[in-house]
Scaffold this motif. Structure first.
Motif, PDB file in Angstrom:
ATOM      1  N   THR A   1       1.023  -1.081  -0.092  1.00  9.80           N
ATOM      2  CA  THR A   1      -0.044  -0.016  -0.164  1.00  9.80           C
ATOM      3  C   THR A   1       1.035   1.176   0.019  1.00  9.80           C
ATOM      4  OG1 THR A   1      -1.741  -1.230   1.294  1.00  9.80           O
ATOM      5  CG2 THR A   1      -1.841   1.197   1.266  1.00  9.80           C
ATOM      6  N   ALA A   2       0.650   2.032  -0.956  1.00  9.55           N
ATOM      7  CA  ALA A   2       1.532   3.239  -1.110  1.00  9.55           C
ATOM      8  C   ALA A   2       0.881   4.406  -1.762  1.00  9.55           C
ATOM      9  CB  ALA A   2       2.741   2.705  -1.802  1.00  9.55           C
ATOM     10  N   THR A   3       1.167   5.640  -0.971  1.00  7.58           N
ATOM     11  CA  THR A   3       0.684   6.891  -1.961  1.00  7.58           C
ATOM     12  C   THR A   3       2.034   7.828  -1.852  1.00  7.58           C
ATOM     13  OG1 THR A   3      -1.302   6.442  -0.881  1.00  7.58           O
ATOM     14  CG2 THR A   3      -0.944   8.734  -1.764  1.00  7.58           C
ATOM     15  N   SER A   4       2.325   8.347  -2.971  1.00  7.46           N
ATOM     16  CA  SER A   4       3.459   9.477  -3.032  1.00  7.46           C
ATOM     17  C   SER A   4       3.158  10.550  -2.027  1.00  7.46           C
ATOM     18  CB  SER A   4       3.644   9.686  -4.531  1.00  7.46           C
ATOM     19  OG  SER A   4       2.695  10.638  -4.921  1.00  7.46           O
TER      20      SER A   4
ATOM     21  N   ALA B   1      -0.724  -5.024   9.844  1.00  6.92           N
ATOM     22  CA  ALA B   1      -0.626  -3.641   9.756  1.00  6.92           C
ATOM     23  C   ALA B   1       0.130  -3.032  10.895  1.00  6.92           C
ATOM     24  CB  ALA B   1      -2.079  -2.978   9.751  1.00  6.92           C
ATOM     25  N   ASN B   2       1.100  -1.874  10.756  1.00  7.05           N
ATOM     26  CA  ASN B   2       1.707  -1.499  11.712  1.00  7.05           C
ATOM     27  C   ASN B   2       0.780  -0.348  12.220  1.00  7.05           C
ATOM     28  OD1 ASN B   2       1.925   0.828   9.839  1.00  7.05           O
ATOM     29  ND2 ASN B   2       3.905   0.122   9.148  1.00  7.05           N
ATOM     30  N   ALA B   3       1.361   0.485  13.395  1.00  6.49           N
ATOM     31  CA  ALA B   3       0.670   1.460  13.826  1.00  6.49           C
ATOM     32  C   ALA B   3       0.309   2.783  13.087  1.00  6.49           C
ATOM     33  CB  ALA B   3       1.732   2.231  14.887  1.00  6.49           C
ATOM     34  N   ASN B   4       0.942   2.851  11.866  1.00  9.24           N
ATOM     35  CA  ASN B   4       0.671   3.925  10.864  1.00  9.24           C
ATOM     36  C   ASN B   4      -0.676   3.569  10.154  1.00  9.24           C
ATOM     37  OD1 ASN B   4       2.603   5.765  11.702  1.00  9.24           O
ATOM     38  ND2 ASN B   4       4.167   4.644  10.418  1.00  9.24           N
ATOM     39  N   SER B   5      -0.807   2.226   9.827  1.00 12.32           N
ATOM     40  CA  SER B   5      -1.715   2.031   8.903  1.00 12.32           C
ATOM     41  C   SER B   5      -3.116   1.522   9.204  1.00 12.32           C
ATOM     42  CB  SER B   5      -1.069   0.885   7.721  1.00 12.32           C
ATOM     43  OG  SER B   5      -0.756  -0.240   8.407  1.00 12.32           O
ATOM     44  N   ILE B   6      -2.928   0.833  10.707  1.00 13.99           N
ATOM     45  CA  ILE B   6      -4.045   0.016  11.137  1.00 13.99           C
ATOM     46  C   ILE B   6      -5.503   0.655  11.302  1.00 13.99           C
ATOM     47  CG2 ILE B   6      -3.444   0.323  13.642  1.00 13.99           C
ATOM     48  CD1 ILE B   6      -4.345  -2.669  14.132  1.00 13.99           C
ATOM     49  N   ALA B   7      -5.334   1.948  11.800  1.00  8.37           N
ATOM     50  CA  ALA B   7      -6.518   2.831  11.886  1.00  8.37           C
ATOM     51  C   ALA B   7      -7.096   2.932  10.561  1.00  8.37           C
ATOM     52  CB  ALA B   7      -6.184   4.158  12.663  1.00  8.37           C
ATOM     53  N   GLY B   8      -6.484   3.344   9.483  1.00 10.32           N
ATOM     54  CA  GLY B   8      -7.053   3.326   8.368  1.00 10.32           C
ATOM     55  C   GLY B   8      -7.743   2.104   7.608  1.00 10.32           C
ATOM     56  N   PHE B   9      -7.222   0.850   8.295  1.00 10.63           N
ATOM     57  CA  PHE B   9      -7.858  -0.342   7.769  1.00 10.63           C
ATOM     58  C   PHE B   9      -9.088  -0.760   8.613  1.00 10.63           C
ATOM     59  CE2 PHE B   9      -3.718  -1.822   5.974  1.00 10.63           C
ATOM     60  CZ  PHE B   9      -3.917  -2.345   4.701  1.00 10.63           C
ATOM     61  N   ILE B  10      -9.214  -0.330   9.716  1.00 13.50           N
ATOM     62  CA  ILE B  10     -10.283  -0.707  10.648  1.00 13.50           C
ATOM     63  C   ILE B  10     -11.388   0.461  10.648  1.00 13.50           C
ATOM     64  CG2 ILE B  10     -10.801  -0.814  13.055  1.00 13.50           C
ATOM     65  CD1 ILE B  10      -8.498  -2.000  13.599  1.00 13.50           C
ATOM     66  N   LYS B  11     -10.940   1.558  10.438  1.00 14.82           N
ATOM     67  CA  LYS B  11     -11.950   2.714  10.581  1.00 14.82           C
ATOM     68  C   LYS B  11     -12.762   2.778   9.101  1.00 14.82           C
ATOM     69  CE  LYS B  11     -10.244   4.953  14.784  1.00 14.82           C
ATOM     70  NZ  LYS B  11      -9.367   6.351  15.094  1.00 14.82           N
TER      71      LYS B  11
ATOM     72  N   TYR C   1     -10.122  -6.722  14.150  1.00 16.05           N
ATOM     73  CA  TYR C   1      -8.872  -6.982  14.819  1.00 16.05           C
ATOM     74  C   TYR C   1      -8.629  -8.310  15.232  1.00 16.05           C
ATOM     75  CZ  TYR C   1      -4.632  -5.870  17.749  1.00 16.05           C
ATOM     76  OH  TYR C   1      -3.489  -5.919  18.366  1.00 16.05           O
ATOM     77  N   ILE C   2      -7.582  -9.125  14.836  1.00 16.68           N
ATOM     78  CA  ILE C   2      -7.106 -10.381  15.517  1.00 16.68           C
ATOM     79  C   ILE C   2      -6.217 -10.271  16.814  1.00 16.68           C
ATOM     80  CG2 ILE C   2      -6.131 -12.602  15.110  1.00 16.68           C
ATOM     81  CD1 ILE C   2      -7.071 -12.543  12.175  1.00 16.68           C
ATOM     82  N   ASP C   3      -4.981  -9.719  16.766  1.00 19.46           N
ATOM     83  CA  ASP C   3      -4.301  -9.682  17.944  1.00 19.46           C
ATOM     84  C   ASP C   3      -3.010  -8.824  17.289  1.00 19.46           C
ATOM     85  OD1 ASP C   3      -3.334  -9.376  20.361  1.00 19.46           O
ATOM     86  OD2 ASP C   3      -3.900 -11.500  20.850  1.00 19.46           O
ATOM     87  N   GLN C   4      -1.913  -8.649  18.184  1.00 22.28           N
ATOM     88  CA  GLN C   4      -0.833  -8.245  17.800  1.00 22.28           C
ATOM     89  C   GLN C   4      -0.090  -9.487  17.559  1.00 22.28           C
ATOM     90  OE1 GLN C   4       1.137  -4.991  20.126  1.00 22.28           O
ATOM     91  NE2 GLN C   4       2.959  -6.130  20.062  1.00 22.28           N
ATOM     92  N   LEU C   5       1.052  -9.425  16.634  1.00 20.71           N
ATOM     93  CA  LEU C   5       1.961 -10.697  16.159  1.00 20.71           C
ATOM     94  C   LEU C   5       2.702 -10.738  17.507  1.00 20.71           C
ATOM     95  CD1 LEU C   5       2.541 -10.513  12.358  1.00 20.71           C
ATOM     96  CD2 LEU C   5       0.635 -11.784  13.681  1.00 20.71           C
TER      97      LEU C   5
ATOM     98  N   PRO D   1       5.333  -2.501  16.063  1.00 23.00           N
ATOM     99  CA  PRO D   1       4.541  -3.627  16.437  1.00 23.00           C
ATOM    100  C   PRO D   1       3.688  -3.926  15.302  1.00 23.00           C
ATOM    101  CG  PRO D   1       4.600  -2.244  18.440  1.00 23.00           C
ATOM    102  CD  PRO D   1       4.874  -1.371  17.043  1.00 23.00           C
ATOM    103  N   LEU D   2       3.472  -5.168  14.846  1.00 23.03           N
ATOM    104  CA  LEU D   2       2.657  -5.767  13.729  1.00 23.03           C
ATOM    105  C   LEU D   2       1.239  -5.990  14.303  1.00 23.03           C
ATOM    106  CD1 LEU D   2       5.491  -7.414  11.741  1.00 23.03           C
ATOM    107  CD2 LEU D   2       4.311  -5.248  11.492  1.00 23.03           C
ATOM    108  N   HIS D   3       0.309  -5.947  13.724  1.00 28.86           N
ATOM    109  CA  HIS D   3      -1.171  -6.323  13.936  1.00 28.86           C
ATOM    110  C   HIS D   3      -1.671  -7.011  12.958  1.00 28.86           C
ATOM    111  CE1 HIS D   3      -0.896  -3.633  17.279  1.00 28.86           C
ATOM    112  NE2 HIS D   3      -0.192  -2.978  16.654  1.00 28.86           N
ATOM    113  N   LEU D   4      -2.307  -8.134  13.435  1.00 28.32           N
ATOM    114  CA  LEU D   4      -2.928  -9.055  12.294  1.00 28.32           C
ATOM    115  C   LEU D   4      -4.641  -8.703  12.148  1.00 28.32           C
ATOM    116  CD1 LEU D   4      -2.675 -11.505  10.345  1.00 28.32           C
ATOM    117  CD2 LEU D   4      -3.322 -12.933  12.047  1.00 28.32           C
ATOM    118  N   ILE D   5      -5.149  -8.389  11.142  1.00 27.68           N
ATOM    119  CA  ILE D   5      -6.486  -8.080  10.955  1.00 27.68           C
ATOM    120  C   ILE D   5      -7.123  -8.456   9.712  1.00 27.68           C
ATOM    121  CG2 ILE D   5      -5.948  -5.726  12.147  1.00 27.68           C
ATOM    122  CD1 ILE D   5      -5.535  -4.443   9.360  1.00 27.68           C
TER     123      ILE D   5
END
Length: 288
Positions: free
Chosen positions: A91-94, A126-136, A142-146, A259-263
């Motif tokens: 996932t990338a945006t310039s 997802a990491n801390a920067n991307s998890i909010a976008g995926f969930i909200k 959310y499953i849990d932190q790896l 930290p990595l999170h599995l979703i």
């Protein structure tokens, strides 16, 4: 949406031709400041996966890539059923196109296409920067932190029968061969007692274990398991690193790069996942 239209963005399926991957390689390397995204790597990831080709879209602005979103197919099993799954990988945006909602638009287009192709569920790390976008914004759950562990030992209690009712991502011989052909890593295989281990030897002192399974009698390039510090990340219901706490170090969050999170997101299924009914290892995503 007015901003998107006024900037004349177009949305196209990912171009996986040689020239398309060359352009994408330059875009991803520049965006992430990471040179692992070579055309060879992208060709391996997007075109050569035996489970199928990449599913995703690019955002184009003035004939230049502005954003990119990609999923790759996986085969999953859950309660004796085969499930068509995908994992979110790139996932990338310039920088100059951020704040335009391109991530959400590309993701929704990708999920619609995936649903139309018969895929049932999407996993993402997802990491801390991307998890909010995926969930909200994209309704991921959310499953849990790896778990991330470092140990000079291997797990002592391994029971693969515990996976009978778990969501798993088994690898066919063809997919296993493809996965270990990742051009960015050099993997080794070991039969150690009644277990089979796949690892990336980081240096003389440490290895990253990406898979632990039942012994593989067809392991032709078996090597002796030299003692090293073992690094492992994932969520397992067949083995644990906790039997000998003094021989295992769980890495504190403040020492991890992020930290990595599995979703996950159901497309056409109603599976409910948590850390008690899933088995997910590093071999199931591309970071290791």
């Amino acid at each position: 949406m007015k901003d998107i239209l006024s900037k004349n963005y177009s949305f196209e399926e990912i171009d996986t031709s040689c020239s398309g991957l060359e352009t994408l390689s330059q875009f991803l390397c520049q965006t992430f400041k990471n040179y692992k995204f070579t055309p060879e790597y992208l060709d391996w990831m997007y075109n050569k996966n035996p489970n199928g080709g990449v599913v995703g879209f690019n955002a184009i602005n003035e004939n230049e890539l502005a954003a990119h979103y990609a999923l790759i197919p996986l085969q999953a099993h859950y309660k004796n059923q085969t499930i068509r799954a995908l994992v979110s990988i790139n996932t990338a945006t310039s920088f100059k196109h951020r704040g335009q909602g391109l991530f959400t638009i590309l993701a929704k287009k990708t999920y619609l296409k995936a649903t139309n192709q018969g895929f049932e569920i999407i996993l993402a790390v997802a990491n801390a920067n991307s998890i909010a976008g995926f969930i909200k914004k994209l309704d991921f759950k959310y499953i849990d932190q790896l778990d991330t562990c470092v140990s000079p030992c291997l797990p002592k209690k391994i029971d693969f029968k515990n996976l009978k009712n778990c969501f798993t991502l088994p690898l066919s011989p063809q997919v296993f061969k493809w996965r270990l052909a990742n051009p960015n890593f050099n993997y080794s295989q070991y039969n150690n007692g009644d277990t089979h281990i796949v690892a990336n030897d980081l240096n003389y002192f440490a290895r990253s274990i990406i898979k632990i399974s039942e012994v593989d009698v067809n392991c032709l390039d078996e090597k002796s398991l030299v003692p090293k510090i073992n690094f492992w990340v994932g969520i397992s219901n067949s083995y644990s690193w906790d039997e000998k706490p003094f021989m295992k170090i769980r890495i504190p969050n403040f020492l991890k790069p992020s930290p990595l999170h599995l979703i996950y997101k159901n497309l056409s299924n109603q599976i409910a996942l948590d850390r008690t009914n899933i088995h997910f290892e590093a071999i199931n995503f591309d970071a290791f």
